[in-house]
Design a protein around this motif. Structure first.
Motif, PDB file in Angstrom:
ATOM      1  N   ARG A  97      19.592  -3.647  -5.829  1.00  0.00           N
ATOM      2  CA  ARG A  97      19.918  -2.230  -5.983  1.00  0.00           C
ATOM      3  C   ARG A  97      21.364  -2.015  -6.424  1.00  0.00           C
ATOM      4  NH1 ARG A  97      15.990  -3.324  -2.912  1.00  0.00           N
ATOM      5  NH2 ARG A  97      14.217  -1.915  -2.716  1.00  0.00           N
ATOM      6  N   GLY A  98      22.054  -3.092  -6.789  1.00  0.00           N
ATOM      7  CA  GLY A  98      23.435  -2.975  -7.246  1.00  0.00           C
ATOM      8  C   GLY A  98      24.417  -2.681  -6.133  1.00  0.00           C
ATOM      9  N   ILE A  99      24.057  -3.045  -4.912  1.00  0.00           N
ATOM     10  CA  ILE A  99      24.904  -2.786  -3.747  1.00  0.00           C
ATOM     11  C   ILE A  99      25.495  -4.105  -3.273  1.00  0.00           C
ATOM     12  CG2 ILE A  99      24.903  -1.998  -1.332  1.00  0.00           C
ATOM     13  CD1 ILE A  99      22.434  -0.237  -2.149  1.00  0.00           C
ATOM     14  N   SER A 100      26.781  -4.097  -3.048  1.00  0.00           N
ATOM     15  CA  SER A 100      27.442  -5.274  -2.506  1.00  0.00           C
ATOM     16  C   SER A 100      27.563  -5.085  -0.994  1.00  0.00           C
ATOM     17  CB  SER A 100      28.831  -5.422  -3.137  1.00  0.00           C
ATOM     18  OG  SER A 100      29.532  -6.460  -2.498  1.00  0.00           O
ATOM     19  N   LEU A 101      26.856  -5.888  -0.248  1.00  0.00           N
ATOM     20  CA  LEU A 101      26.892  -5.811   1.213  1.00  0.00           C
ATOM     21  C   LEU A 101      27.767  -6.957   1.723  1.00  0.00           C
ATOM     22  CD1 LEU A 101      25.924  -4.557   3.873  1.00  0.00           C
ATOM     23  CD2 LEU A 101      23.861  -5.977   3.697  1.00  0.00           C
ATOM     24  N   ARG A 102      28.913  -6.597   2.270  1.00  0.00           N
ATOM     25  CA  ARG A 102      29.874  -7.583   2.760  1.00  0.00           C
ATOM     26  C   ARG A 102      29.721  -7.764   4.276  1.00  0.00           C
ATOM     27  NH1 ARG A 102      32.473  -3.833   0.315  1.00  0.00           N
ATOM     28  NH2 ARG A 102      33.841  -3.377   2.067  1.00  0.00           N
TER      29      ARG A 102
END
Length: 155
Positions: free
Chosen positions: A113-118
């Protein structure tokens, strides 16, 4: 993103289409079901009246409260058309219970989904928020609320 303890009765904005009428089991209740080891079918949920459903939303998630919830659900579903709710192992060591390791499945779902989850974001989420993301990202789920869940809990 919140760092406070999860509210046992918190419902997410992305669940707003069924909050109040409780036509679906909200994630706060589903988390409690996992924590008390009960498999409650949607038909069981719908066989409960509005007041009973609201009481499950409001039920406390303390160890004692969860033990009472398990007993309560088994008793109140005993005579239902679908039969008594089933017992399951109580959730321990689940991915959503671990704030220091992002589940691969969730990382992949975020990247898609184009989300960067850090890791800092994941660690800052409360258990209910982590539960919601993991449940919505699991295989076999329709994922229609996952993007909204990412937006809401990572905001």
């Amino acid at each position: 993103m919140t760092s406070e303890a999860p509210s046992a009765s918190h419902c997410f904005d992305f669940e707003s289409d069924f909050i109040g009428n409780w036509r679906c089991i909200p994630l706060c209740v589903r988390r409690k079901l996992d924590l008390c080891g009960v498999k409650l079918k949607l038909n069981h949920w719908l066989a409960l009246n509005q007041t009973q459903r609201q009481s499950l939303v409001d039920w406390e998630d303390t160890p004692e409260g969860l033990d009472h919830l398990r007993q309560h659900l088994l008793a109140c579903t005993e005579s239902m058309a679908d039969g008594q709710a089933k017992t399951l192992p109580i959730a321990t060591g689940e991915a959503w219970q671990n704030p220091i390791e992002i589940p691969e499945l969730l990382t992949a779902a975020a990247e898609t989904r184009g989300i960067s989850l850090r890791l800092e974001q994941w660690s800052a989420l409360n258990e209910l928020e982590r539960f919601a993301l993991c449940k919505l990202a699991r295989p076999g789920h329709d994922h229609h609320n996952l993007e909204a869940a990412f937006s809401e809990v990572l905001a």
